[in-house]
Write a protein that holds these residues in place. Sequence first.
Motif, PDB file in Angstrom:
ATOM      1  N   GLY A  77      -3.570  -0.297   5.292  1.00 49.10           N
ATOM      2  CA  GLY A  77      -2.295  -0.598   4.634  1.00 49.10           C
ATOM      3  C   GLY A  77      -1.193  -0.915   5.630  1.00 49.10           C
ATOM      4  O   GLY A  77      -0.395  -1.823   5.420  1.00 49.10           O
ATOM      5  N   GLY A  78      -1.155  -0.187   6.735  1.00 50.23           N
ATOM      6  CA  GLY A  78      -0.159  -0.464   7.781  1.00 50.23           C
ATOM      7  C   GLY A  78      -0.361  -1.845   8.385  1.00 50.23           C
ATOM      8  O   GLY A  78       0.594  -2.603   8.585  1.00 50.23           O
ATOM      9  N   ALA A  79      -1.612  -2.177   8.660  1.00 51.28           N
ATOM     10  CA  ALA A  79      -1.900  -3.502   9.212  1.00 51.28           C
ATOM     11  C   ALA A  79      -1.599  -4.586   8.187  1.00 51.28           C
ATOM     12  O   ALA A  79      -1.068  -5.648   8.524  1.00 51.28           O
ATOM     13  CB  ALA A  79      -3.361  -3.576   9.652  1.00 51.28           C
ATOM     14  N   PHE A  80      -1.907  -4.326   6.934  1.00 52.54           N
ATOM     15  CA  PHE A  80      -1.651  -5.298   5.870  1.00 52.54           C
ATOM     16  C   PHE A  80      -0.150  -5.498   5.693  1.00 52.54           C
ATOM     17  O   PHE A  80       0.301  -6.607   5.432  1.00 52.54           O
ATOM     18  CB  PHE A  80      -2.290  -4.817   4.562  1.00 52.54           C
ATOM     19  CG  PHE A  80      -2.274  -5.829   3.478  1.00 52.54           C
ATOM     20  CD1 PHE A  80      -3.053  -6.963   3.568  1.00 52.54           C
ATOM     21  CD2 PHE A  80      -1.473  -5.654   2.369  1.00 52.54           C
ATOM     22  CE1 PHE A  80      -3.040  -7.904   2.564  1.00 52.54           C
ATOM     23  CE2 PHE A  80      -1.449  -6.589   1.365  1.00 52.54           C
ATOM     24  CZ  PHE A  80      -2.240  -7.718   1.455  1.00 52.54           C
ATOM     25  N   GLY A  81       0.621  -4.439   5.857  1.00 52.93           N
ATOM     26  CA  GLY A  81       2.080  -4.553   5.770  1.00 52.93           C
ATOM     27  C   GLY A  81       2.631  -5.488   6.830  1.00 52.93           C
ATOM     28  O   GLY A  81       3.550  -6.271   6.567  1.00 52.93           O
TER      29      GLY A  81
ATOM     30  N   ILE B 254       1.015  -8.008   8.119  1.00 51.51           N
ATOM     31  CA  ILE B 254       0.636  -9.362   7.702  1.00 51.51           C
ATOM     32  C   ILE B 254       1.610  -9.876   6.655  1.00 51.51           C
ATOM     33  O   ILE B 254       2.072 -11.019   6.719  1.00 51.51           O
ATOM     34  CB  ILE B 254      -0.811  -9.376   7.158  1.00 51.51           C
ATOM     35  CG1 ILE B 254      -1.797  -9.140   8.295  1.00 51.51           C
ATOM     36  CG2 ILE B 254      -1.130 -10.699   6.454  1.00 51.51           C
ATOM     37  CD1 ILE B 254      -3.226  -8.912   7.837  1.00 51.51           C
ATOM     38  N   VAL B 255       1.952  -9.034   5.691  1.00 47.08           N
ATOM     39  CA  VAL B 255       2.890  -9.461   4.648  1.00 47.08           C
ATOM     40  C   VAL B 255       4.274  -9.705   5.238  1.00 47.08           C
ATOM     41  O   VAL B 255       4.954 -10.672   4.861  1.00 47.08           O
ATOM     42  CB  VAL B 255       2.935  -8.430   3.499  1.00 47.08           C
ATOM     43  CG1 VAL B 255       4.031  -8.756   2.510  1.00 47.08           C
ATOM     44  CG2 VAL B 255       1.601  -8.388   2.781  1.00 47.08           C
ATOM     45  N   ASP B 256       4.711  -8.863   6.167  1.00 45.23           N
ATOM     46  CA  ASP B 256       6.004  -9.096   6.840  1.00 45.23           C
ATOM     47  C   ASP B 256       6.020 -10.451   7.522  1.00 45.23           C
ATOM     48  O   ASP B 256       6.993 -11.203   7.427  1.00 45.23           O
ATOM     49  CB  ASP B 256       6.293  -8.000   7.865  1.00 45.23           C
ATOM     50  CG  ASP B 256       6.781  -6.721   7.230  1.00 45.23           C
ATOM     51  OD1 ASP B 256       7.213  -6.775   6.057  1.00 45.23           O
ATOM     52  OD2 ASP B 256       6.735  -5.672   7.895  1.00 45.23           O
ATOM     53  N   SER B 257       4.942 -10.775   8.220  1.00 46.20           N
ATOM     54  CA  SER B 257       4.862 -12.070   8.880  1.00 46.20           C
ATOM     55  C   SER B 257       4.843 -13.200   7.863  1.00 46.20           C
ATOM     56  O   SER B 257       5.495 -14.232   8.061  1.00 46.20           O
ATOM     57  CB  SER B 257       3.614 -12.137   9.759  1.00 46.20           C
ATOM     58  OG  SER B 257       3.476 -13.419  10.320  1.00 46.20           O
ATOM     59  N   LEU B 258       4.121 -13.016   6.780  1.00 43.25           N
ATOM     60  CA  LEU B 258       4.077 -14.031   5.725  1.00 43.25           C
ATOM     61  C   LEU B 258       5.475 -14.298   5.178  1.00 43.25           C
ATOM     62  O   LEU B 258       5.895 -15.444   5.027  1.00 43.25           O
ATOM     63  CB  LEU B 258       3.144 -13.587   4.589  1.00 43.25           C
ATOM     64  CG  LEU B 258       3.095 -14.477   3.357  1.00 43.25           C
ATOM     65  CD1 LEU B 258       2.371 -15.772   3.674  1.00 43.25           C
ATOM     66  CD2 LEU B 258       2.424 -13.759   2.211  1.00 43.25           C
TER      67      LEU B 258
ATOM     68  N   GLY C  90     -15.299  12.924   2.320  1.00 41.06           N
ATOM     69  CA  GLY C  90     -15.225  11.490   2.102  1.00 41.06           C
ATOM     70  C   GLY C  90     -13.857  11.029   1.644  1.00 41.06           C
ATOM     71  O   GLY C  90     -13.357  10.002   2.095  1.00 41.06           O
ATOM     72  N   ASN C  91     -13.197  11.793   0.780  1.00 38.77           N
ATOM     73  CA  ASN C  91     -11.898  11.373   0.265  1.00 38.77           C
ATOM     74  C   ASN C  91     -10.841  11.328   1.355  1.00 38.77           C
ATOM     75  O   ASN C  91     -10.010  10.427   1.376  1.00 38.77           O
ATOM     76  CB  ASN C  91     -11.435  12.321  -0.844  1.00 38.77           C
ATOM     77  CG  ASN C  91     -12.319  12.247  -2.061  1.00 38.77           C
ATOM     78  OD1 ASN C  91     -13.037  11.278  -2.249  1.00 38.77           O
ATOM     79  ND2 ASN C  91     -12.272  13.273  -2.888  1.00 38.77           N
ATOM     80  N   VAL C  92     -10.858  12.282   2.269  1.00 40.57           N
ATOM     81  CA  VAL C  92      -9.869  12.317   3.343  1.00 40.57           C
ATOM     82  C   VAL C  92     -10.088  11.140   4.288  1.00 40.57           C
ATOM     83  O   VAL C  92      -9.142  10.465   4.694  1.00 40.57           O
ATOM     84  CB  VAL C  92      -9.925  13.661   4.103  1.00 40.57           C
ATOM     85  CG1 VAL C  92      -9.015  13.642   5.309  1.00 40.57           C
ATOM     86  CG2 VAL C  92      -9.554  14.805   3.166  1.00 40.57           C
ATOM     87  N   ILE C  93     -11.320  10.866   4.619  1.00 41.86           N
ATOM     88  CA  ILE C  93     -11.635   9.738   5.499  1.00 41.86           C
ATOM     89  C   ILE C  93     -11.246   8.429   4.811  1.00 41.86           C
ATOM     90  O   ILE C  93     -10.649   7.544   5.431  1.00 41.86           O
ATOM     91  CB  ILE C  93     -13.134   9.738   5.872  1.00 41.86           C
ATOM     92  CG1 ILE C  93     -13.535  11.041   6.563  1.00 41.86           C
ATOM     93  CG2 ILE C  93     -13.484   8.517   6.709  1.00 41.86           C
ATOM     94  CD1 ILE C  93     -12.835  11.306   7.865  1.00 41.86           C
ATOM     95  N   ASP C  94     -11.561   8.286   3.530  1.00 41.88           N
ATOM     96  CA  ASP C  94     -11.191   7.077   2.780  1.00 41.88           C
ATOM     97  C   ASP C  94      -9.680   6.888   2.768  1.00 41.88           C
ATOM     98  O   ASP C  94      -9.186   5.776   2.933  1.00 41.88           O
ATOM     99  CB  ASP C  94     -11.706   7.140   1.345  1.00 41.88           C
ATOM    100  CG  ASP C  94     -13.222   7.064   1.264  1.00 41.88           C
ATOM    101  OD1 ASP C  94     -13.845   6.651   2.264  1.00 41.88           O
ATOM    102  OD2 ASP C  94     -13.771   7.417   0.207  1.00 41.88           O
ATOM    103  N   LEU C  95      -8.941   7.977   2.580  1.00 40.04           N
ATOM    104  CA  LEU C  95      -7.489   7.902   2.569  1.00 40.04           C
ATOM    105  C   LEU C  95      -6.957   7.480   3.941  1.00 40.04           C
ATOM    106  O   LEU C  95      -6.067   6.627   4.028  1.00 40.04           O
ATOM    107  CB  LEU C  95      -6.885   9.247   2.165  1.00 40.04           C
ATOM    108  CG  LEU C  95      -5.366   9.316   2.135  1.00 40.04           C
ATOM    109  CD1 LEU C  95      -4.813   8.344   1.103  1.00 40.04           C
ATOM    110  CD2 LEU C  95      -4.910  10.732   1.826  1.00 40.04           C
ATOM    111  N   ALA C  96      -7.520   8.041   4.998  1.00 40.97           N
ATOM    112  CA  ALA C  96      -7.081   7.680   6.350  1.00 40.97           C
ATOM    113  C   ALA C  96      -7.337   6.199   6.624  1.00 40.97           C
ATOM    114  O   ALA C  96      -6.469   5.495   7.152  1.00 40.97           O
ATOM    115  CB  ALA C  96      -7.795   8.547   7.382  1.00 40.97           C
ATOM    116  N   VAL C  97      -8.495   5.710   6.243  1.00 40.53           N
ATOM    117  CA  VAL C  97      -8.813   4.291   6.429  1.00 40.53           C
ATOM    118  C   VAL C  97      -7.857   3.435   5.605  1.00 40.53           C
ATOM    119  O   VAL C  97      -7.350   2.410   6.073  1.00 40.53           O
ATOM    120  CB  VAL C  97     -10.282   4.011   6.059  1.00 40.53           C
ATOM    121  CG1 VAL C  97     -10.557   2.516   5.985  1.00 40.53           C
ATOM    122  CG2 VAL C  97     -11.218   4.678   7.053  1.00 40.53           C
ATOM    123  N   GLY C  98      -7.563   3.854   4.390  1.00 41.40           N
ATOM    124  CA  GLY C  98      -6.637   3.110   3.537  1.00 41.40           C
ATOM    125  C   GLY C  98      -5.235   3.032   4.120  1.00 41.40           C
ATOM    126  O   GLY C  98      -4.589   1.986   4.070  1.00 41.40           O
TER     127      GLY C  98
END
Length: 143
Positions: A26-30, A32-36, A14-22
Amino acid sequence: MSVLKEFRDFAVKGNVIDLAVGVIIGGAFGKIVDSLVNDIVMPVISTLLGGHIDFTNLFLVLGNVPDGVPRTFDALKKAGIPIFAYGNFITISINFILLAFVIFQMVKVVNRVRLMDAPPSPPEPSEPEDTILLREIRDSLKK
């Protein structure tokens, strides 16, 4: 075969999968912030500062510029002339501050939701009546 089994067990934890999803989120969120920062915040800041200022094009030339090379950021970079690009640093710093602020606000919201969803803490056990009586006896004996 045990190495493959161990790797499979590790990879599907579970921890490895959670980290991969994070990391993916995080990349997608980055982005969004760059565009902002680039599309919303920087134009407002440049307008407030009195013009169409693009922080990424703020620089100081550290070398000699040959004839025929325009004094633009891209042209100087392509020509290999050393430049001190402090505007890009300003942009990245503002990006970091905004990202940190948004993450801080998200953590605050998540913590509030967790507190609302958490079961109420059990009431503290009241002291047994015999303990209260023993304290009263002790206090009266001290007098």
